[in-house]
Design an enzyme around this catalytic site. Structure first.
Site, PDB file in Angstrom:
ATOM      1  N   HIS A  84       0.871  -1.186   0.000  1.00  0.00           N
ATOM      2  CA  HIS A  84       0.000   0.000   0.000  1.00  0.00           C
ATOM      3  C   HIS A  84       0.908   1.235   0.000  1.00  0.00           C
ATOM      4  CE1 HIS A  84      -2.811   2.909   1.876  1.00  0.00           C
ATOM      5  NE2 HIS A  84      -3.794   2.086   1.576  1.00  0.00           N
ATOM      6  N   ASP A 161       3.172  -4.213   8.160  1.00  0.00           N
ATOM      7  CA  ASP A 161       1.950  -3.460   7.948  1.00  0.00           C
ATOM      8  C   ASP A 161       0.798  -4.429   8.214  1.00  0.00           C
ATOM      9  OD1 ASP A 161      -0.323  -2.294   6.990  1.00  0.00           O
ATOM     10  OD2 ASP A 161       0.503  -1.710   5.046  1.00  0.00           O
ATOM     11  N   GLN A 164      -4.385  -4.922   7.277  1.00  0.00           N
ATOM     12  CA  GLN A 164      -5.366  -5.924   6.833  1.00  0.00           C
ATOM     13  C   GLN A 164      -5.336  -7.188   7.673  1.00  0.00           C
ATOM     14  OE1 GLN A 164      -7.692  -5.545   4.508  1.00  0.00           O
ATOM     15  NE2 GLN A 164      -7.016  -3.527   3.837  1.00  0.00           N
ATOM     16  N   LYS A 187     -10.315  -0.343  10.707  1.00  0.00           N
ATOM     17  CA  LYS A 187     -10.492  -1.560   9.905  1.00  0.00           C
ATOM     18  C   LYS A 187     -10.839  -2.751  10.786  1.00  0.00           C
ATOM     19  CE  LYS A 187      -7.292  -0.131   6.328  1.00  0.00           C
ATOM     20  NZ  LYS A 187      -8.309   0.374   5.392  1.00  0.00           N
ATOM     21  N   CYS A 327      -4.736   2.573  -3.536  1.00  0.00           N
ATOM     22  CA  CYS A 327      -3.498   3.093  -2.936  1.00  0.00           C
ATOM     23  C   CYS A 327      -2.340   2.140  -3.171  1.00  0.00           C
ATOM     24  CB  CYS A 327      -3.662   3.350  -1.433  1.00  0.00           C
ATOM     25  SG  CYS A 327      -4.965   4.508  -1.049  1.00  0.00           S
TER      26      CYS A 327
HETATM   27  C1  LIG Z   1      -2.463  -2.894   3.614  1.00  0.00           C
HETATM   28  C2  LIG Z   1      -2.775  -1.503   4.083  1.00  0.00           C
HETATM   29  N1  LIG Z   1      -1.816  -0.777   4.632  1.00  0.00           N
HETATM   30  C3  LIG Z   1      -2.031   0.453   5.096  1.00  0.00           C
HETATM   31  C4  LIG Z   1      -3.255   1.038   5.001  1.00  0.00           C
HETATM   32  C5  LIG Z   1      -3.428   2.428   5.520  1.00  0.00           C
HETATM   33  O1  LIG Z   1      -4.342   2.467   6.549  1.00  0.00           O
HETATM   34  P1  LIG Z   1      -4.765   3.892   7.150  1.00  0.00           P
HETATM   35  O2  LIG Z   1      -5.315   4.672   6.001  1.00  0.00           O
HETATM   36  O3  LIG Z   1      -5.783   3.544   8.172  1.00  0.00           O
HETATM   37  O4  LIG Z   1      -3.536   4.496   7.709  1.00  0.00           O
HETATM   38  C6  LIG Z   1      -4.297   0.339   4.404  1.00  0.00           C
HETATM   39  C7  LIG Z   1      -5.602   0.985   4.234  1.00  0.00           C
HETATM   40  O5  LIG Z   1      -6.265   0.891   3.257  1.00  0.00           O
HETATM   41  C8  LIG Z   1      -4.063  -0.971   3.946  1.00  0.00           C
HETATM   42  O6  LIG Z   1      -5.032  -1.695   3.389  1.00  0.00           O
END
Ligand SMILES: Cc1ncc(COP(=O)(O)O)c(C=O)c1O
Length: 371
Positions: A84, A161, A164, A187, A327
């Site tokens: 992401h 990260d 998910q 999430k 993203c």
């Molecule tokens: C794999 C992953 N990493 C990071 C993020 C970023 O999360 P946040 O926007 O809550 O910081 C997301 C959100 O869509 C994600 O799916």
């Protein structure tokens, strides 16, 4: 969760760690309870290894800026093609500032990390390995424990990260053997605006804060300051107390269900979704086809219909899918698509939702005169 949020504002609305009056003590207790519950939920080494931030993005930025400041020009950070933007851009910023070199593990055609390539990209120059535990586009579940062990063998730290994975799998920080874990409450059925960096406390001890102000200090003089203990030295200013106070109610729900049962429900649903979607012979499905190797989200492309159009037709039928680059623009390039549509399943979905999605995809073809 909503009741907990209202309760905070109605009954204990005050700042944390500052006052000695009852409301301040109640607010502090509710805020610290969130830290305690998160530590227990992911089996963190210690409560003081949990930094409360705004979201997964902020957590990764904190590691990139603070642990990243220990890197020198030529040191390497190993990422992957399936990240992401949250786990790409902070490292791009670090590379620009410090001349750090970014390397990327490629993905295979089935949407999994190329582990042979990872083996050769991981060298004694690698200082940080930062990977998603589950892809938000492909659904792929990555072998985090195995990669963390390999990272440690070359002296690198492992940043995960978990945006998910934490809401959908049973994530055990200690048995994964990782160093940093980032995730967002929203999430995991929690409120927006609160997230966590879970870390090995000894690493946090060695890190400099990235934001200065109230809460994070011990002694301030006009021209000098010393820092508070961890985790507070990373929590400058008034935090998002209300949403932190509310999040444990969401964790209650997940713990009541049990993360094993959550995973089993979503694995079953992913299997059913893949089976039904694969019966639509025009549809391109991205990511592993084995539900054991993926989470309950499926990205797909109808080659004749733009994902945004598809999403709009589905929306008229009450089916919400996300359409776009998710993203993850570099991953879109790797998959050779501009965008995909993605259906994500959670604890509240069942097979009827999958059927509604499939009916909607057939209806979209009719709408655009393709059948
Ligand atoms: C794999 C992953 N990493 C990071 C993020 C970023 O999360 P946040 O926007 O809550 O910081 C997301 C959100 O869509 C994600 O799916």
């Amino acid at each position: 969760m909503l009741a907990a949020l209202a309760h905070y504002y109605e009954q204990s609305n005050a700042n944390v760690h500052r006052g000695v009056h009852t409301l301040a003590e109640e607010a502090t207790a509710a805020y610290e309870e969130c830290r305690r519950r998160v530590a227990s939920f992911v089996n963190a080494p210690e409560e003081r290894g949990v930094v409360i931030v705004r979201n997964a993005t902020e957590a990764i930025n904190l590691v990139a800026r603070s642990w990243g400041a220990t890197l020198a020009a030529g040191d390497e950070v190993l990422l992957s093609e399936m990240e992401h933007h949250s786990n790409l851009v902070p490292w791009i910023m670090l590379a620009r500032e410090r001349g750090v070199v970014l390397r990327h593990v490629p993905i295979t055609d089935s949407g999994e990390l190329d582990m042979a390539a990872l083996g050769s990209l991981l060298t004694t120059r690698t200082r940080i390995v930062a990977l998603t535990a589950m892809s938000n586009v492909l659904g792929t579940i990555n072998p985090v424990a195995e990669i963390a062990a390999a990272a440690h063998r070359v002296g690198a730290v492992m940043v995960v990260d978990g945006a998910q994975s934490v809401p959908h799998l049973s994530v055990d920080f200690r048995s994964l053997g990782i160093d940093f874990l980032a995730f967002s409450a929203h999430k995991a059925y929690g409120p927006t605006g609160v997230g966590f960096l879970v870390a090995r406390p000894e690493l946090l001890e060695r890190m400099e804060p990235v934001a200065g102000g109230g809460e994070m200090i011990r002694v301030v003089r006009l021209d000098s300051a010393t820092w508070n203990d961890i985790p507070h030295k990373f929590e400058a200013g008034t935090p998002n107390i209300a949403d932190a106070a509310a999040f444990p109610a969401a964790l209650d729900l997940l713990e009541e269900l049990g993360m094993g049962a959550v995973r089993e429900h979503e694995r079953e649903l992913a299997g059913y979704a893949l089976e039904r979607l694969r019966s639509l012979d025009w549809l391109q499905i991205h990511g592993p086809l084995d539900p054991e190797r993926r989470g309950a989200l499926v990205s797909f492309v109808d080659p004749e219909i733009h994902p945004h159009d598809l999403a709009q037709v589905l929306d008229t039928r009450g089916v919400a899918v996300r359409a776009g680059h998710h993203c993850a623009q570099p991953l879109m390039r790797r998959l050779n698509v501009a965008a995909t549509a993605r259906a994500s399943f959670g604890i509240y979905n069942d097979r009827d939702d999958v059927d509604a999605l499939v009916d909607g995809l057939v209806a979209a073809r009719r709408y655009f005169g393709l059948v």
